[in-house]
Design a protein around this motif. Structure first.
Motif, PDB file in Angstrom:
ATOM      1  N   GLY A  70       0.770  -1.234   0.000  1.00  0.00           N
ATOM      2  CA  GLY A  70       0.000   0.000   0.000  1.00  0.00           C
ATOM      3  C   GLY A  70       0.801   1.284   0.000  1.00  0.00           C
ATOM      4  N   ALA A  71       2.131   1.206  -0.191  1.00  0.00           N
ATOM      5  CA  ALA A  71       2.940   2.421  -0.252  1.00  0.00           C
ATOM      6  C   ALA A  71       2.547   3.244  -1.471  1.00  0.00           C
ATOM      7  CB  ALA A  71       4.421   2.076  -0.301  1.00  0.00           C
ATOM      8  N   ASN A  72       2.453   4.557  -1.281  1.00  0.00           N
ATOM      9  CA  ASN A  72       2.109   5.465  -2.376  1.00  0.00           C
ATOM     10  C   ASN A  72       3.325   6.122  -3.010  1.00  0.00           C
ATOM     11  OD1 ASN A  72      -0.373   5.965  -0.170  1.00  0.00           O
ATOM     12  ND2 ASN A  72      -1.014   5.616  -2.282  1.00  0.00           N
ATOM     13  N   ARG A  73       4.436   6.200  -2.264  1.00  0.00           N
ATOM     14  CA  ARG A  73       5.629   6.879  -2.772  1.00  0.00           C
ATOM     15  C   ARG A  73       6.835   6.410  -1.966  1.00  0.00           C
ATOM     16  NH1 ARG A  73       5.319  12.019  -5.428  1.00  0.00           N
ATOM     17  NH2 ARG A  73       7.401  12.684  -6.076  1.00  0.00           N
ATOM     18  N   ILE A  74       8.011   6.421  -2.611  1.00  0.00           N
ATOM     19  CA  ILE A  74       9.268   6.045  -1.964  1.00  0.00           C
ATOM     20  C   ILE A  74      10.245   7.208  -2.065  1.00  0.00           C
ATOM     21  CG2 ILE A  74      11.189   4.409  -1.910  1.00  0.00           C
ATOM     22  CD1 ILE A  74       8.552   3.051  -1.368  1.00  0.00           C
ATOM     23  N   LEU A  75      10.862   7.544  -0.926  1.00  0.00           N
ATOM     24  CA  LEU A  75      11.975   8.498  -0.903  1.00  0.00           C
ATOM     25  C   LEU A  75      13.184   7.733  -0.395  1.00  0.00           C
ATOM     26  CD1 LEU A  75      13.179  11.389  -1.057  1.00  0.00           C
ATOM     27  CD2 LEU A  75      12.414  11.705   1.312  1.00  0.00           C
ATOM     28  N   THR A  76      14.218   7.651  -1.205  1.00  0.00           N
ATOM     29  CA  THR A  76      15.378   6.851  -0.832  1.00  0.00           C
ATOM     30  C   THR A  76      16.661   7.621  -1.097  1.00  0.00           C
ATOM     31  OG1 THR A  76      16.383   4.638  -1.043  1.00  0.00           O
ATOM     32  CG2 THR A  76      15.575   5.686  -3.066  1.00  0.00           C
ATOM     33  N   LEU A  77      17.787   6.968  -0.791  1.00  0.00           N
ATOM     34  CA  LEU A  77      19.082   7.648  -0.836  1.00  0.00           C
ATOM     35  C   LEU A  77      20.108   6.753  -1.508  1.00  0.00           C
ATOM     36  CD1 LEU A  77      20.567  10.255   0.285  1.00  0.00           C
ATOM     37  CD2 LEU A  77      21.222   8.823   2.228  1.00  0.00           C
ATOM     38  N   ASP A  78      20.711   7.243  -2.583  1.00  0.00           N
ATOM     39  CA  ASP A  78      21.801   6.555  -3.260  1.00  0.00           C
ATOM     40  C   ASP A  78      21.528   5.072  -3.470  1.00  0.00           C
ATOM     41  OD1 ASP A  78      23.791   7.980  -4.408  1.00  0.00           O
ATOM     42  OD2 ASP A  78      25.160   7.926  -2.721  1.00  0.00           O
ATOM     43  N   LEU A  79      20.560   4.772  -4.321  1.00  0.00           N
ATOM     44  CA  LEU A  79      20.325   3.389  -4.720  1.00  0.00           C
ATOM     45  C   LEU A  79      21.591   2.790  -5.323  1.00  0.00           C
ATOM     46  CD1 LEU A  79      16.823   3.723  -6.398  1.00  0.00           C
ATOM     47  CD2 LEU A  79      17.339   2.475  -4.290  1.00  0.00           C
ATOM     48  N   HIS A  80      21.760   1.493  -5.125  1.00  0.00           N
ATOM     49  CA  HIS A  80      22.951   0.814  -5.658  1.00  0.00           C
ATOM     50  C   HIS A  80      23.075   1.047  -7.161  1.00  0.00           C
ATOM     51  CE1 HIS A  80      26.171  -2.062  -5.949  1.00  0.00           C
ATOM     52  NE2 HIS A  80      25.482  -2.817  -6.781  1.00  0.00           N
ATOM     53  N   THR A  81      21.960   0.963  -7.852  1.00  0.00           N
ATOM     54  CA  THR A  81      21.892   1.357  -9.266  1.00  0.00           C
ATOM     55  C   THR A  81      20.595   2.143  -9.451  1.00  0.00           C
ATOM     56  OG1 THR A  81      20.824  -0.743  -9.855  1.00  0.00           O
ATOM     57  CG2 THR A  81      23.214  -0.606 -10.146  1.00  0.00           C
ATOM     58  N   VAL A  82      20.669   3.238 -10.184  1.00  0.00           N
ATOM     59  CA  VAL A  82      19.487   4.089 -10.329  1.00  0.00           C
ATOM     60  C   VAL A  82      18.365   3.379 -11.071  1.00  0.00           C
ATOM     61  CG1 VAL A  82      20.791   6.243 -10.203  1.00  0.00           C
ATOM     62  CG2 VAL A  82      20.454   5.140 -12.425  1.00  0.00           C
ATOM     63  N   GLN A  83      18.705   2.301 -11.813  1.00  0.00           N
ATOM     64  CA  GLN A  83      17.674   1.583 -12.562  1.00  0.00           C
ATOM     65  C   GLN A  83      16.649   0.923 -11.662  1.00  0.00           C
ATOM     66  OE1 GLN A  83      20.907   1.486 -13.019  1.00  0.00           O
ATOM     67  NE2 GLN A  83      21.496   1.314 -15.163  1.00  0.00           N
ATOM     68  N   VAL A  84      16.983   0.740 -10.382  1.00  0.00           N
ATOM     69  CA  VAL A  84      16.033   0.132  -9.444  1.00  0.00           C
ATOM     70  C   VAL A  84      14.758   0.962  -9.349  1.00  0.00           C
ATOM     71  CG1 VAL A  84      15.661  -0.470  -7.001  1.00  0.00           C
ATOM     72  CG2 VAL A  84      17.803  -1.091  -8.133  1.00  0.00           C
ATOM     73  N   GLN A  85      14.846   2.264  -9.618  1.00  0.00           N
ATOM     74  CA  GLN A  85      13.646   3.103  -9.645  1.00  0.00           C
ATOM     75  C   GLN A  85      12.602   2.539 -10.597  1.00  0.00           C
ATOM     76  OE1 GLN A  85      16.117   6.842 -10.316  1.00  0.00           O
ATOM     77  NE2 GLN A  85      14.382   7.712  -9.200  1.00  0.00           N
ATOM     78  N   GLY A  86      13.062   1.936 -11.676  1.00  0.00           N
ATOM     79  CA  GLY A  86      12.146   1.397 -12.680  1.00  0.00           C
ATOM     80  C   GLY A  86      11.425   0.143 -12.246  1.00  0.00           C
ATOM     81  N   PHE A  87      11.814  -0.430 -11.107  1.00  0.00           N
ATOM     82  CA  PHE A  87      11.120  -1.610 -10.589  1.00  0.00           C
ATOM     83  C   PHE A  87       9.787  -1.244  -9.946  1.00  0.00           C
ATOM     84  CE2 PHE A  87      15.327  -4.104  -9.794  1.00  0.00           C
ATOM     85  CZ  PHE A  87      15.506  -4.211 -11.166  1.00  0.00           C
ATOM     86  N   PHE A  88       9.579   0.033  -9.684  1.00  0.00           N
ATOM     87  CA  PHE A  88       8.365   0.493  -9.007  1.00  0.00           C
ATOM     88  C   PHE A  88       7.369   1.058  -9.998  1.00  0.00           C
ATOM     89  CE2 PHE A  88      11.527   0.575  -5.672  1.00  0.00           C
ATOM     90  CZ  PHE A  88      10.829   0.258  -4.515  1.00  0.00           C
ATOM     91  N   ASP A  89       6.090   0.879  -9.689  1.00  0.00           N
ATOM     92  CA  ASP A  89       5.022   1.524 -10.452  1.00  0.00           C
ATOM     93  C   ASP A  89       4.434   2.700  -9.686  1.00  0.00           C
ATOM     94  OD1 ASP A  89       5.198  -0.207 -12.654  1.00  0.00           O
ATOM     95  OD2 ASP A  89       4.014  -1.720 -11.601  1.00  0.00           O
ATOM     96  N   ILE A  90       5.150   3.156  -8.659  1.00  0.00           N
ATOM     97  CA  ILE A  90       4.784   4.353  -7.899  1.00  0.00           C
ATOM     98  C   ILE A  90       5.971   5.313  -7.958  1.00  0.00           C
ATOM     99  CG2 ILE A  90       3.161   3.169  -6.364  1.00  0.00           C
ATOM    100  CD1 ILE A  90       5.381   3.004  -4.285  1.00  0.00           C
ATOM    101  N   PRO A  91       5.769   6.605  -7.651  1.00  0.00           N
ATOM    102  CA  PRO A  91       6.889   7.550  -7.720  1.00  0.00           C
ATOM    103  C   PRO A  91       8.020   7.184  -6.754  1.00  0.00           C
ATOM    104  CG  PRO A  91       4.788   8.713  -7.616  1.00  0.00           C
ATOM    105  CD  PRO A  91       4.494   7.273  -7.341  1.00  0.00           C
ATOM    106  N   VAL A  92       9.248   7.318  -7.226  1.00  0.00           N
ATOM    107  CA  VAL A  92      10.443   7.067  -6.418  1.00  0.00           C
ATOM    108  C   VAL A  92      11.381   8.254  -6.571  1.00  0.00           C
ATOM    109  CG1 VAL A  92      12.452   5.598  -6.031  1.00  0.00           C
ATOM    110  CG2 VAL A  92      10.274   4.563  -6.698  1.00  0.00           C
ATOM    111  N   ASP A  93      11.754   8.868  -5.453  1.00  0.00           N
ATOM    112  CA  ASP A  93      12.731   9.951  -5.460  1.00  0.00           C
ATOM    113  C   ASP A  93      14.026   9.425  -4.857  1.00  0.00           C
ATOM    114  OD1 ASP A  93      11.103  12.310  -6.380  1.00  0.00           O
ATOM    115  OD2 ASP A  93       9.913  11.715  -4.638  1.00  0.00           O
ATOM    116  N   ASN A  94      15.071   9.398  -5.668  1.00  0.00           N
ATOM    117  CA  ASN A  94      16.368   8.876  -5.242  1.00  0.00           C
ATOM    118  C   ASN A  94      17.341  10.039  -5.082  1.00  0.00           C
ATOM    119  OD1 ASN A  94      18.569   7.097  -4.760  1.00  0.00           O
ATOM    120  ND2 ASN A  94      19.112   7.163  -6.928  1.00  0.00           N
ATOM    121  N   LEU A  95      17.594  10.428  -3.828  1.00  0.00           N
ATOM    122  CA  LEU A  95      18.524  11.522  -3.549  1.00  0.00           C
ATOM    123  C   LEU A  95      19.955  10.998  -3.526  1.00  0.00           C
ATOM    124  CD1 LEU A  95      16.531  13.402  -0.755  1.00  0.00           C
ATOM    125  CD2 LEU A  95      16.488  13.769  -3.225  1.00  0.00           C
ATOM    126  N   PHE A  96      20.913  11.925  -3.628  1.00  0.00           N
ATOM    127  CA  PHE A  96      22.320  11.530  -3.767  1.00  0.00           C
ATOM    128  C   PHE A  96      23.168  12.066  -2.613  1.00  0.00           C
ATOM    129  CE2 PHE A  96      20.629  11.930  -8.143  1.00  0.00           C
ATOM    130  CZ  PHE A  96      20.674  10.582  -8.484  1.00  0.00           C
TER     131      PHE A  96
END
Length: 324
Positions: free
Chosen positions: A126-152
């Motif tokens: 039921g998560a509506n959005r993800i805010l994360t930090l320095d994903l191992h690879t930025v492509q992981v954002q594409g695994f989600f069908d909800i908004p993902v903000d990956n800060l650096f």
């Protein structure tokens, strides 16, 4: 927007993964952490109770998913479900460290893509959005069908080294493995340095490593996203010193510091090891040369911008002193 109006519109809750960081995020947002209890029964089951109303609120859940990874993920999934059943307007997950992000492809036949599985679980819970930090690879954002903000974290490290005057031609930013070139180049642009790469001729024998680039007589700043056992940094530092480096320092976005990291890093010639507080690690596992910088302000401002429907893109490149 005033802190009073923010309090009336959203709430921040922390699970057990990284309470100190959650408190910093809440402080930046001008609110107190929401009240809840998380219990672990003797058989391993987890029970959660939300001790205040969240009906109609935008809720932000802070949880780092480092060791114990699976317990922390189960806490998060159960809390998301609890929030949905308590009629929260939206459930937003703040993941300072995304566990399982390294399992983002099938490197060998018949392997799972666990990073995608985790994305599915968070979304289905039921998560509506993800805010994360320095994903191992930025492509992981594409695994989600909800908004993902990956800060650096590179602006944070740039600020750390700039304050120490570590800029210019006497320094070189080094990727300790050939997969981290993009990260090294980003930090080098902030510090106005060249880059180098420690490459390994044989993947199972790090002692065969050699350097691509000029490090002779220079201070090397190694940079990686995850500092786990420390073996990569240790072997890379040996190679750099062998190639004539003046001295070596290191930084990593996520300091997991699993055994035997402290023992190995305390015995190296690395002068300083800098990590963020994206994960909470007991002090007895901290190397003697460890410096910790906080990502609380960065994530807190990310929460505020998301809530206020503002762009988070300014946070991708600004150093801490320029956030506001």
């Amino acid at each position: 927007m005033s802190n009073e109006s923010i309090e009336n519109k959203f709430k921040i809750f922390s699970l057990n993964g990284n309470v100190p960081l959650a408190e910093k995020i809440a402080e930046v947002c001008g609110v107190s952490l929401g009240k809840s209890t998380v219990k672990h029964f003797s058989d391993g089951e987890i029970a959660i109770n939300i001790e205040e109303t969240v009906r109609g609120y935008d809720v932000y859940l802070v949880q780092s998913t480092n060791d114990p990874v699976n317990d922390n993920y189960m806490e998060l999934l159960i809390m998301i479900d609890a929030m949905k059943r308590a009629s929260a307007k939206t459930v937003n997950v703040v993941l300072p460290y995304y566990g399982y992000a390294r399992q983002d492809r099938t490197a060998k036949p018949h392997e799972p893509i666990t990073a995608k599985l985790i994305a599915n679980l968070l979304t289905d819970a039921g998560a509506n959005r993800i805010l994360t930090l320095d994903l191992h690879t930025v492509q992981v954002q594409g695994f989600f069908d909800i908004p993902v903000d990956n800060l650096f974290t590179m602006p944070l490290f740039a600020h750390y080294y700039r304050k120490r005057g570590m800029v210019g031609e006497d320094y070189v930013v080094v990727s300790p493995k050939n997969s981290g070139v993009t990260r090294a180049r980003s930090l080098a642009e902030y510090l106005d340095t060249t880059i180098a790469i420690v490459d390994e001729e044989e993947a199972d024998n790090p002692e065969t490593g050699y350097v691509i680039g000029d490090v002779k007589g220079k201070t090397c700043i190694m940079v990686d996203d995850i500092l786990n056992t420390g073996i990569v940094f240790v072997e890379a530092s040996k190679t750099l010193m062998k190639e004539g480096a003046k001295e070596v320092v290191a930084c990593a976005s996520h300091g997991l510091l699993s055994t035997p990291a402290k023992e190995l890093l305390d015995q190296t010639e690395i002068k300083d090891i800098c990590v963020t507080d994206s994960v909470s690690v007991p002090e007895e596992r901290h190397p003697d040369k460890l410096s910790i910088i906080s990502c609380g302000e960065l994530l807190g401002l990310g929460v505020k911008r998301i809530y206020n429907n503002q762009s988070v893109s300014p946070l991708f490149t600004m150093e801490p002193k320029n956030y506001e």
